[in-house]
Design a protein around this motif. Structure first.
Motif, PDB file in Angstrom:
ATOM      1  N   ILE A  47       0.754  -0.935  -0.215  1.00  0.00           N
ATOM      2  CA  ILE A  47       0.233   0.038  -0.147  1.00  0.00           C
ATOM      3  C   ILE A  47       0.799   1.118  -0.118  1.00  0.00           C
ATOM      4  O   ILE A  47       0.624   2.093  -0.993  1.00  0.00           O
ATOM      5  N   GLY A  48       1.887   1.277   0.823  1.00  0.00           N
ATOM      6  CA  GLY A  48       2.848   2.374   0.985  1.00  0.00           C
ATOM      7  C   GLY A  48       3.391   2.781  -0.392  1.00  0.00           C
ATOM      8  O   GLY A  48       3.585   3.894  -0.977  1.00  0.00           O
ATOM      9  N   HIS A  49       3.860   1.680  -1.292  1.00  0.00           N
ATOM     10  CA  HIS A  49       4.510   1.769  -2.439  1.00  0.00           C
ATOM     11  C   HIS A  49       3.685   2.307  -3.451  1.00  0.00           C
ATOM     12  O   HIS A  49       3.669   3.299  -4.109  1.00  0.00           O
ATOM     13  N   ALA A  50       2.156   1.629  -3.614  1.00  0.00           N
ATOM     14  CA  ALA A  50       1.425   2.258  -4.399  1.00  0.00           C
ATOM     15  C   ALA A  50       0.899   3.462  -4.284  1.00  0.00           C
ATOM     16  O   ALA A  50       0.813   4.211  -5.139  1.00  0.00           O
ATOM     17  N   LEU A  51       0.737   4.009  -2.798  1.00  0.00           N
ATOM     18  CA  LEU A  51       0.223   5.217  -2.622  1.00  0.00           C
ATOM     19  C   LEU A  51       1.543   6.366  -3.134  1.00  0.00           C
ATOM     20  O   LEU A  51       0.975   7.500  -3.557  1.00  0.00           O
ATOM     21  N   SER A  52       2.758   6.022  -2.909  1.00  0.00           N
ATOM     22  CA  SER A  52       3.893   6.892  -3.517  1.00  0.00           C
ATOM     23  C   SER A  52       3.854   6.914  -4.759  1.00  0.00           C
ATOM     24  O   SER A  52       4.335   7.979  -5.392  1.00  0.00           O
ATOM     25  N   GLN A  53       3.079   6.120  -5.674  1.00  0.00           N
ATOM     26  CA  GLN A  53       3.040   5.971  -7.094  1.00  0.00           C
ATOM     27  C   GLN A  53       2.205   7.068  -7.721  1.00  0.00           C
ATOM     28  O   GLN A  53       1.899   7.409  -8.984  1.00  0.00           O
ATOM     29  N   ARG A  54       1.295   7.500  -6.640  1.00  0.00           N
ATOM     30  CA  ARG A  54       0.119   8.513  -7.213  1.00  0.00           C
ATOM     31  C   ARG A  54       0.594   9.684  -7.889  1.00  0.00           C
ATOM     32  O   ARG A  54       1.810  10.145  -7.191  1.00  0.00           O
ATOM     33  N   GLU A  55      -0.034  10.367  -8.707  1.00  0.00           N
ATOM     34  CA  GLU A  55       0.391  11.746  -9.266  1.00  0.00           C
ATOM     35  C   GLU A  55       0.360  12.775  -8.413  1.00  0.00           C
ATOM     36  O   GLU A  55       1.062  13.703  -8.268  1.00  0.00           O
ATOM     37  N   GLN A  56      -0.815  12.670  -7.389  1.00  0.00           N
ATOM     38  CA  GLN A  56      -1.033  13.640  -6.612  1.00  0.00           C
ATOM     39  C   GLN A  56      -1.108  13.151  -5.112  1.00  0.00           C
ATOM     40  O   GLN A  56      -1.691  11.967  -5.039  1.00  0.00           O
ATOM     41  N   ALA A  57      -0.618  13.913  -3.981  1.00  0.00           N
ATOM     42  CA  ALA A  57      -0.651  13.247  -2.671  1.00  0.00           C
ATOM     43  C   ALA A  57      -2.208  13.615  -2.083  1.00  0.00           C
ATOM     44  O   ALA A  57      -2.225  14.414  -1.526  1.00  0.00           O
ATOM     45  N   HIS A  58      -3.056  12.989  -2.548  1.00  0.00           N
ATOM     46  CA  HIS A  58      -4.649  13.002  -2.193  1.00  0.00           C
ATOM     47  C   HIS A  58      -4.633  12.533  -0.957  1.00  0.00           C
ATOM     48  O   HIS A  58      -4.187  11.340  -0.636  1.00  0.00           O
ATOM     49  N   PRO A  59      -5.476  13.064  -0.115  1.00  0.00           N
ATOM     50  CA  PRO A  59      -5.436  12.581   1.546  1.00  0.00           C
ATOM     51  C   PRO A  59      -6.298  11.307   1.462  1.00  0.00           C
ATOM     52  O   PRO A  59      -7.124  11.177   0.648  1.00  0.00           O
ATOM     53  N   VAL A  60      -5.633  10.360   2.337  1.00  0.00           N
ATOM     54  CA  VAL A  60      -6.104   9.018   2.198  1.00  0.00           C
ATOM     55  C   VAL A  60      -6.057   8.490   3.619  1.00  0.00           C
ATOM     56  O   VAL A  60      -4.886   8.759   4.344  1.00  0.00           O
ATOM     57  N   ALA A  61      -7.175   7.964   4.051  1.00  0.00           N
ATOM     58  CA  ALA A  61      -7.137   7.070   5.613  1.00  0.00           C
ATOM     59  C   ALA A  61      -6.793   5.616   5.237  1.00  0.00           C
ATOM     60  O   ALA A  61      -7.567   5.074   4.388  1.00  0.00           O
ATOM     61  N   VAL A  62      -5.894   4.984   5.981  1.00  0.00           N
ATOM     62  CA  VAL A  62      -5.555   3.475   5.752  1.00  0.00           C
ATOM     63  C   VAL A  62      -5.956   2.976   7.386  1.00  0.00           C
ATOM     64  O   VAL A  62      -5.334   3.357   8.123  1.00  0.00           O
ATOM     65  N   VAL A  63      -7.044   2.267   7.214  1.00  0.00           N
ATOM     66  CA  VAL A  63      -7.653   1.872   8.511  1.00  0.00           C
ATOM     67  C   VAL A  63      -7.656   0.232   8.267  1.00  0.00           C
ATOM     68  O   VAL A  63      -7.923  -0.501   7.286  1.00  0.00           O
ATOM     69  N   TYR A  64      -7.102  -0.348   9.387  1.00  0.00           N
ATOM     70  CA  TYR A  64      -6.929  -1.775   9.444  1.00  0.00           C
ATOM     71  C   TYR A  64      -8.088  -2.218  10.205  1.00  0.00           C
ATOM     72  O   TYR A  64      -8.523  -2.033  11.172  1.00  0.00           O
ATOM     73  N   ARG A  65      -8.681  -3.376   9.620  1.00  0.00           N
ATOM     74  CA  ARG A  65      -9.792  -4.165  10.292  1.00  0.00           C
ATOM     75  C   ARG A  65      -9.429  -5.631  10.659  1.00  0.00           C
ATOM     76  O   ARG A  65     -10.316  -6.329  10.911  1.00  0.00           O
ATOM     77  N   SER A  66      -8.004  -5.935  10.515  1.00  0.00           N
ATOM     78  CA  SER A  66      -7.786  -7.247  10.843  1.00  0.00           C
ATOM     79  C   SER A  66      -7.598  -7.406  12.170  1.00  0.00           C
ATOM     80  O   SER A  66      -7.192  -6.514  13.076  1.00  0.00           O
ATOM     81  N   THR A  67      -7.572  -8.730  12.728  1.00  0.00           N
ATOM     82  CA  THR A  67      -7.157  -8.935  14.159  1.00  0.00           C
ATOM     83  C   THR A  67      -5.871  -8.813  14.270  1.00  0.00           C
ATOM     84  O   THR A  67      -4.999  -9.466  13.561  1.00  0.00           O
ATOM     85  N   MET A  68      -5.513  -7.955  15.262  1.00  0.00           N
ATOM     86  CA  MET A  68      -4.033  -7.624  15.659  1.00  0.00           C
ATOM     87  C   MET A  68      -3.707  -7.296  17.029  1.00  0.00           C
ATOM     88  O   MET A  68      -4.843  -7.062  17.898  1.00  0.00           O
TER      89      MET A  68
END
Length: 170
Positions: free
Chosen positions: A106-127
């Motif tokens: 996800i980090g790599h793919a987000l860095s490839q975006r043309e613009q740094a659009h705000p995004v929330a990355v929310v984990y719903r996995s058991t941790m």
């Protein structure tokens, strides 16, 4: 909103269908090409009351699609939900390798975006407690560059679904 969901198992697929039914655009990401093909072909990968109908409607309206690779697919995404598995070992410890891998991807793919659009990355996995700060943040933010680092917010939202009432529980 445009939402990406990583992991299309019980929690992820249910969330994808419910979110699409609420009118949002959903991109489901899963490593299983068979599951992705099944979803794009209109067949629900799990049996749960209401999900097949929700999938059919979402596909017909163009609000849902599934992919195996997120590269180039996260442009304009507002929210990313991570619902990948964390299988338990014999001693009860969670296997976090899928969380680690998806965080880097996800980090790599987000860095490839043309613009740094705000995004929330929310984990719903058991941790276990501390996973966001101790494991996920260094991996996710370590892949981000420049303005992309400041555009990403990290969160955790546990999910509790029961078989047979997952849509209602959602």
């Amino acid at each position: 909103m445009k939402i990406a969901i990583f992991g299309l198992g019980y929690v992820g697929f249910t969330a994808a269908c419910c979110i699409a039914q609420d009118g949002h655009e959903v991109i489901g990401v899963d490593v299983s090409s068979a599951k992705v093909d099944m979803i794009n072909g209109g067949k629900a990968p799990i049996s749960e009351p209401g999900l097949q109908e929700m999938l059919t409607e979402a596909l017909a309206s163009g609000r849902i699609r599934a992919i195996t690779n997120c590269e180039g697919e996260l442009e304009g995404v507002d929210l990313i939900l991570v619902c990948v598995g964390t299988p338990s070992a014999a001693d009860g410890a969670h296997d976090m390798r899928y969380i680690a891998e998806v965080s880097r991807n996800i980090g790599h793919a987000l860095s490839q975006r043309e613009q740094a659009h705000p995004v929330a990355v929310v984990y719903r996995s058991t941790m276990r407690p501390g996973s966001c700060d101790g494991l996920i943040a260094p991996l996710l933010y370590g892949e981000l560059s420049g303005d992309h680092k400041d555009s990403v917010q990290l969160g955790y939202n546990p999910e509790f679904l029961r078989e047979g009432s997952a849509v209602k529980d959602y």
